[in-house]
Enzyme design. Structure first.
Site, PDB file in Angstrom:
ATOM      1  CG  ASP A   1      -2.284   0.488   0.984  1.00  0.00           C
ATOM      2  OD1 ASP A   1      -2.421   1.456   0.220  1.00  0.00           O
ATOM      3  OD2 ASP A   1      -3.239  -0.085   1.534  1.00  0.00           O
TER       4      ASP A   1
ATOM      5  CG  ASP B   1      -4.496   5.704   0.798  1.00  0.00           C
ATOM      6  OD1 ASP B   1      -5.507   4.995   0.923  1.00  0.00           O
ATOM      7  OD2 ASP B   1      -4.297   6.747   1.453  1.00  0.00           O
TER       8      ASP B   1
ATOM      9  CD  GLU C   1      -8.752   4.521  -1.681  1.00  0.00           C
ATOM     10  OE1 GLU C   1      -9.756   4.328  -0.968  1.00  0.00           O
ATOM     11  OE2 GLU C   1      -7.665   4.947  -1.236  1.00  0.00           O
TER      12      GLU C   1
ATOM     13  CG  HIS D   1      -8.936  -1.243   4.652  1.00  0.00           C
ATOM     14  ND1 HIS D   1      -8.766  -1.302   3.291  1.00  0.00           N
ATOM     15  CD2 HIS D   1      -8.444  -0.043   5.028  1.00  0.00           C
ATOM     16  CE1 HIS D   1      -8.206  -0.190   2.866  1.00  0.00           C
ATOM     17  NE2 HIS D   1      -8.002   0.598   3.896  1.00  0.00           N
ATOM     18  CG  ASP D   2     -11.174   2.272   3.829  1.00  0.00           C
ATOM     19  OD1 ASP D   2     -10.855   2.330   5.035  1.00  0.00           O
ATOM     20  OD2 ASP D   2     -10.435   2.676   2.912  1.00  0.00           O
TER      21      ASP D   2
END
Length: 531
Positions: free
Chosen positions: A106, A208, A271, A332-333
């Site tokens: 990430d 990200d 992302e 995870h979000d």
């Protein structure tokens, strides 16, 4: 029926592959502190290899004060002691490669931690050589913030620094100051970060909040959002017109791509949480952008066959020449699949995700059907929930540990986990589901094995059928192989439309049975059609 472009002549590993997201804090603890680590991930590599995935993506593992659980990076070229050491990472990477698994990291380019040496230097003086590595501005005429921008976690996106008399920008927490990508020295330093990890052998990066990293020149106020409702979260009071998705970001994406391509067949996943037309721009304009602009449409899409059919058709039609699709349905979000849809339809979602055209990304724990997890108020960790409690934006329920067996703490740790396990962990765990041919885990393994053995599923074209209000239907084809996928998005038995029920059964989400022109409640089928 709606057809799409034919299969590509050349297939990159990530086009035919499946990515599996690991949230390292919650995968496997090896040292008894209740927090997962790299050695724990290495211990579970055989599980991942036999599951049938091709690559793992690790949420941040870099040194961090953990204000936002690793997305506040204090050193881009190290490993946080919670997770291990660089040596432990190298061992994990080698072990993964030995099993044929790729490893993605990430990369967090929009902001660092306020404890990063760069920011401490930048904050030390207006004359600091790194002052312009971050975004500093004088107060407005009334002494307040330079503009009206709102942090994604609520409150002003600006924090005043008493020592130097200026505000610094942070799109997220005040502990996460935004980097200034208009500064060439800072850009060069971040490209060196990518080289550091690529030189170690990583296979790519998930980037990200890529759409955030460029800001409009002059930093003008954002306009008011006329459709705002309180349950949307404070950040959506404004339209992020000037603080995100600026034209300059595409130049940066192209530079990331050029650097990655210089190392061979490496993958960049960006992302991008934007409408489809804007998302497609991140494949590249006059030169290539990221390989896969992350496609989150399934995360919040209404679970309606007609809506999904139209969404798939519009997405496929919008892809630029050579653009490869990708899909994600949880992370995870976002809420887990079973938490959002229930366990019965989570099986349908698994078949959907693993039979659509494009690269799927799975999220850890979905393969055993972890649902909603109640987090007691005294165990809430997520800063988003702590700052805006009670409106359902908290991410802790999606970050709880995996249960591996029915031993204390689910085999995740010898100590109390940092977040609670799901309530039914004693019966919903990997060990139990591995021996049950009808379990969610067995379904995932069957789907992944089928995807690996059938080029029609991994790289084939897709033909969307009309289906019905409750039935989603499409064909996947490659060469002379044709597969029909039929998904009942309801809890009621449904008669198949004419022409859609013929073929030989390959897999049902509910167990083997002869096709009879009907779909059972909450059932998905894969049929092989004649040539």
């Amino acid at each position: 029926m709606t057809d799409t472009s034919a299969s590509p002549q050349f297939v990159h590993w990530w086009e035919s592959g499946v990515i599996y997201q690991i949230y390292p804090r919650s995968f496997q603890d090896s040292d008894g502190d209740g927090i997962g680590d790299l050695a724990g991930i290495e211990r579970r590599l055989d599980y991942l290899a036999t599951l049938g995935i091709d690559a793992i993506w690790l949420s941040p593992i870099f040194p961090s004060p953990m204000a936002d659980f690793g997305y506040d990076v204090a050193d881009y070229c190290g490993i946080d002691p919670l997770f291990g050491t660089l040596g432990a990472f190298d061992r994990l990477l080698t072990s993964a490669h030995e099993r044929g698994l790729k490893v993605l990291l990430d990369f967090v380019p929009n902001h660092s931690s306020d404890q990063h040496a760069w920011f401490r230097d930048s904050r030390s003086s207006r004359d600091s050589a790194k002052r312009d590595w971050y975004i500093w501005r004088d107060p407005a005429a009334d002494g307040g913030p330079p503009n009206n921008w709102i942090s994604d976690f609520g409150g002003s996106a600006w924090t005043f620094d008493e020592a130097t008399g200026q505000y610094y920008l942070h799109a997220f927490l005040k502990e996460q100051p935004d980097l200034n990508w208009r500064n060439p020295e800072m850009r060069a330093a971040m490209y060196n970060v990518l080289r550091f990890w690529l030189d170690r052998g990583v296979d790519g990066f998930r980037i990200d909040v890529l759409w955030h990293i460029a800001k409009a020149e002059g930093l003008p106020d954002n306009p008011v959002n006329p459709d705002y409702r309180p349950e949307m979260g404070e950040k959506l009071k404004l339209r992020q017109l000037h603080s995100t998705n600026q034209p300059e970001v595409h130049e940066l994406a192209a530079e990331f791509r050029s650097l990655a391509d210089s190392y061979g067949d490496r993958l960049l996943v960006g992302e991008i949480v934007l409408p489809v037309a804007d998302m497609m721009e991140y494949y590249g304009r006059d030169r290539p952008g990221v390989h896969l602009p992350f496609n989150f449409q399934l995360v919040e899409a209404p679970w309606n066959a007609g809506f999904l059919r139209n969404m798939f058709a519009e997405y496929e039609a919008a892809l630029p020449p050579g653009g490869w699709p990708n899909w994600v349905i949880a992370s995870h979000d976002y809420p887990r699949i079973a938490a959002r849809l229930g366990e019965a339809q989570a099986r349908i979602a698994a078949m959907l995700l693993l039979t659509l055209r494009g690269t799927p990304t799975l999220y850890q724990g979905d393969e055993i059907g972890i649902g909603n997890v109640i987090i007691p108020p005294d165990r809430v960790h997520d800063p988003k929930e702590l700052r805006e409690p009670g409106i359902g934006l908290g991410r802790d329920p999606s970050r709880t540990p995996i249960a591996w067996d029915d031993s204390p703490h689910g085999g995740f740790s010898a100590a109390e986990p940092w977040l609670p396990l799901h309530m039914d962990w004693r019966t919903r765990n990997v060990a139990v589901q591995q021996t049950d041919p009808n379990s969610m885990l067995s379904l995932y393994r069957a789907l992944l094995q089928l995807r690996r053995s059938e080029p029609a599923l991994s790289i084939g074209s897709i033909l969307l059928s009309e289906g019905s209000k409750h039935i989603l239907a499409y064909q996947r084809s490659h060469g002379t192989s044709r597969l029909q996928i039929l998904l009942n998005l309801s809890g009621t038995e449904r008669c198949l439309p004419d022409g859609l029920g013929s073929g030989d059964l390959i897999l049902s989400t509910l167990g083997s049975r002869p096709p009879d022109g009907w779909l059972r409640p909450d059932e998905g089928l894969i049929l092989r059609l004649g040539t």
